[in-house]
Each structure stands twice: as structure tokens, then as C-alpha cells.
Write a protein that holds these residues in place. Structure first.
Motif, PDB file in Angstrom:
ATOM      1  N   LYS A 170       0.830  -1.203   0.000  1.00 21.35           N
ATOM      2  CA  LYS A 170       0.000   0.000   0.000  1.00 21.35           C
ATOM      3  C   LYS A 170       0.863   1.250   0.000  1.00 21.35           C
ATOM      4  O   LYS A 170       0.608   2.195  -0.763  1.00 21.35           O
ATOM      5  N   HIS A 174       0.872   4.103  -2.856  1.00 23.47           N
ATOM      6  CA  HIS A 174       0.628   5.498  -2.485  1.00 23.47           C
ATOM      7  C   HIS A 174       1.754   6.397  -2.993  1.00 23.47           C
ATOM      8  O   HIS A 174       1.509   7.499  -3.495  1.00 23.47           O
ATOM      9  N   ASP A 178       1.226   9.512  -5.524  1.00 24.63           N
ATOM     10  CA  ASP A 178       1.644  10.857  -5.111  1.00 24.63           C
ATOM     11  C   ASP A 178       2.630  11.454  -6.112  1.00 24.63           C
ATOM     12  O   ASP A 178       2.539  12.637  -6.456  1.00 24.63           O
ATOM     13  N   ASP A 196      -7.157   5.258   3.237  1.00 20.78           N
ATOM     14  CA  ASP A 196      -6.423   5.471   1.997  1.00 20.78           C
ATOM     15  C   ASP A 196      -6.838   6.774   1.334  1.00 20.78           C
ATOM     16  O   ASP A 196      -6.004   7.558   0.877  1.00 20.78           O
ATOM     17  N   LEU A 200      -4.508  10.117   0.643  1.00 23.05           N
ATOM     18  CA  LEU A 200      -4.115  10.394  -0.736  1.00 23.05           C
ATOM     19  C   LEU A 200      -4.810  11.588  -1.373  1.00 23.05           C
ATOM     20  O   LEU A 200      -4.187  12.340  -2.130  1.00 23.05           O
TER      21      LEU A 200
END
Length: 313
Positions: A170, A174, A178, A196, A200
Motif C-alpha cells: 500500500k 501510495h 503521489d 487510503d 491520498l
């Protein structure tokens, strides 16, 4: 200078027989932002993602993607990539072979360096030569993301990209998202994981029964959702409970955590009242060891705005 609008949807309606999947949806997604779609099962999230990927067309309304009006035939403009309902993969091929086959289907040569680069980005270099039939769900999700990255998308559309990922996976995903947003890519993703989305997304849209019930920055939900339950752990629960009882606009809640943990209170209050309580506790020389919402603002808003109801996909 304002970022360009990558997706502009106005009055989007989509029906499947008698089921209204989307009902007058309005949506704006700008470049360099990660935009989350939230909603209960059947709210219309997958249908909307499918429209963005050119897998279907709206019955009514106007949809522009990357400045191009979407016509009446299923198709997505160049620069759009992603997946819904999980990525389509060849289980008998290796991860690298899957990506090479995808590049070949697009009518281009298979640049080994490009394939190796996206495999590294999603953390699958060590298993690039393994057959996909042995991959876990999380590994398949990451390979689907790698396939989307091959297209160097300006709009990336992902359906539950964190599904099946362990914490390390994860964090890896991420980081990729990003970075893409920082480079100017617009990302639209759906997820049932509120943590999440809060970590995010710069913007979220909440759908319920095919309609938009909220759209904006997650921080706006804290202002609109006035009261939340908070876990409060202190060095002196007796003093904290007394001060909480003396604070106007605040209620003590008999939560499960409070029953299990003798030094925890659960209080319900708007943010300004909570700030007042914390200040009073500190002035009383009581240490505040933990203060956190029992349910995140996004999840609280989701529950309040959607509620238990029948919904069509």
C-alpha cells in the motif's frame, strides 16, 4: 495559474434497463490532483469509472476528458489509462510478458527499459519472470497499475487499487500515485478504505444511489460534519471526566473503548468545543496522551450522507 480541468462532467445520467446507475452527476477533476470516489455498493462508482475509461457512454449529459468531448461511441481519448473491476491479465504469462503483450497490442514495439521501469515503480521487479497465475490479489493490482503506467497517462483511473495490498504494498502504491500527481497527472480512484482516501486525496466525491451528495476537499467534511466522537486518553481519567462534564456543548459517550481502557474517555463535540476541553485539561496539569476521532471525518460523512438505502449500480 489554475490547474487545467481534465474531467468535466455535467448532468451525466446512465441507466441499465430500469436501473438508474448515475443520475445527473456533476464532476470536475483537475490536473495534478488525486480525486477519490466514495459510495456504498451500487452507488454508481464503477459505472462512472467505466465512462471515464471509454467502456460505456452516458445516456444524457456532457462529458469532456482532456479537453475532448466524449462522443456517442465507447472510446477514451489518448492519455487515459486504468482499470475497473480489477486488471485484465494473462495468467499463463509472466508479469514482464503481460506488459510486453499489452505494448504489442497497442501497435508499438516493446521497450524493455520502459517495461522494467514500470515494474520497478510498482515493486514487482523481483517477480517479473513469474507467471501471473501464482500472484496474490495485491500483486495483480500492482501489475495492473504498471500496465496503466506504460501509457504515460494524463488521466489515471483506478478501481480499488489498494485491494489486497499489505501495508508495504500500500505504501508503495501510495508513493507512485503521489509522484504521478506531483508530475501533473490527474488520478481518479474508488476505494472503500477511508484511511487510503484521506491519506491520498485532495478532493473526494461521495455518491449515493447514483447522485453526488458531496464533492470537495476532505477537510471541508470536518466543517460540515459538526460533531464527531473522539477517543481521549489522559494521565488522570477522573479529572478529565470531571472537566468534560463541565464543558458546555460536549457529551460523554459510553463507547466500547472506554469500557475496555480505564484511562480512555469517548466524547462527542464539535472541534471548537473539543479544543476548549483540551486546553482546560492541560491547564489542570493533566497529560493528553491520545486524541483521535473514533470514526474519521470522511467515514462519518459517508455514513451520514449515504445512510442505509437501496441503490442501483
Amino acid at each position: 495559474m489554475d490547474a487545467p480541468v481534465v474531467v468535466r462532467a455535467r448532468g451525466i445520467t446512465k441507466c441499465f434497463g430500469d436501473v438508474v446507475a448515475l443520475d445527473g452527476v456533476e464532476l470536475d477533476v483537475t490536473a495534478g490532483r488525486i480525486h477519490g470516489l466514495v459510495g456504498p455498493n451500487g452507488a454508481g462508482k464503477t459505472t462512472l469509472l467505466g465512462l471515464l475509461l471509454g467502456l460505456a457512454v452516458a445516456d444524457e449529459g456532457r462529458l469532456e476528458i482532456l479537453g475532448t468531448p466524449v462522443g456517442r461511441a465507447p472510446a477514451a481519448p489518448d492519455g487515459v489509462a486504468g482499470f475497473v473491476d480489477g486488471p485484465g491479465l494473462y495468467p499463463a504469462l509472466t508479469a514482464r510478458q503481460n506488459l510486453a503483450a499489452l505494448v504489442a497490442l497497442r501497435g508499438r514495439g516493446a521497450p524493455a527499459a520502459g517495461i522494467d521501469d514500470v515494474l520497478e515503480q510498482v515493486g514487482l521487479t523481483d517477480v517479473a519472470g513469474d507467471r501471473v497465475r501464482g500472484f496474490s490479489l495485491g500483486m495483480r493490482q500492482r501489475l495492473g497499475l504498471a500496465a496503466a503506467l506504460l501509457a504515460k497517462p494524463r488521466l489515471l483511473v483506478l478501481d480499488e487499487p489498494a485491494n489486497g495490498l499489505d501495508p508495504a504494498g500500500k505504501n508503495h502504491v501510495h508513493g507512485v500515485l503521489d509522484r504521478l500527481a506531483a508530475e501533473g497527472t490527474a488520478v481518479v480512484l474508488s476505494s472503500h478504505r477511508m484511511d487510503d482516501l484521506e491519506a491520498l486525496c485532495t478532493e473526494v466525491t461521495i455518491l449515493a444511489t447514483g447522485r453526488v451528495v458531496f464533492s470537495g476537499p476532505p477537510a471541508k467534511l470536518s466543517a460540515e460534519n459538526r460533531e464527531l466522537d473522539y477517543r481521549l486518553r489522559t494521565s488522570d481519567v477522573v479529572a478529565a471526566r470531571r472537566l468534560a462534564g463541565e464543558t458546555r456543548g460536549l457529551r460523554l459517550v459510553d463507547g466500547g473503548d472506554a469500557r475496555r481502557d480505564a484511562d480512555v474517555l469517548v466524547v462527542r463535540a464539535p472541534v471548537p468545543v473539543l479544543d476548549e476541553l483540551v486546553a482546560r485539561i492541560v491547564r489542570a496539569d493533566v497529560a493528553v496522551r491520545e486524541l483521535a476521532p473514533v470514526v474519521s471525518p470522511l467515514e462519518a460523512a459517508f455514513l451520514a450522507l449515504t445512510g442505509p438505502r437501496e441503490a442501483g449500480r
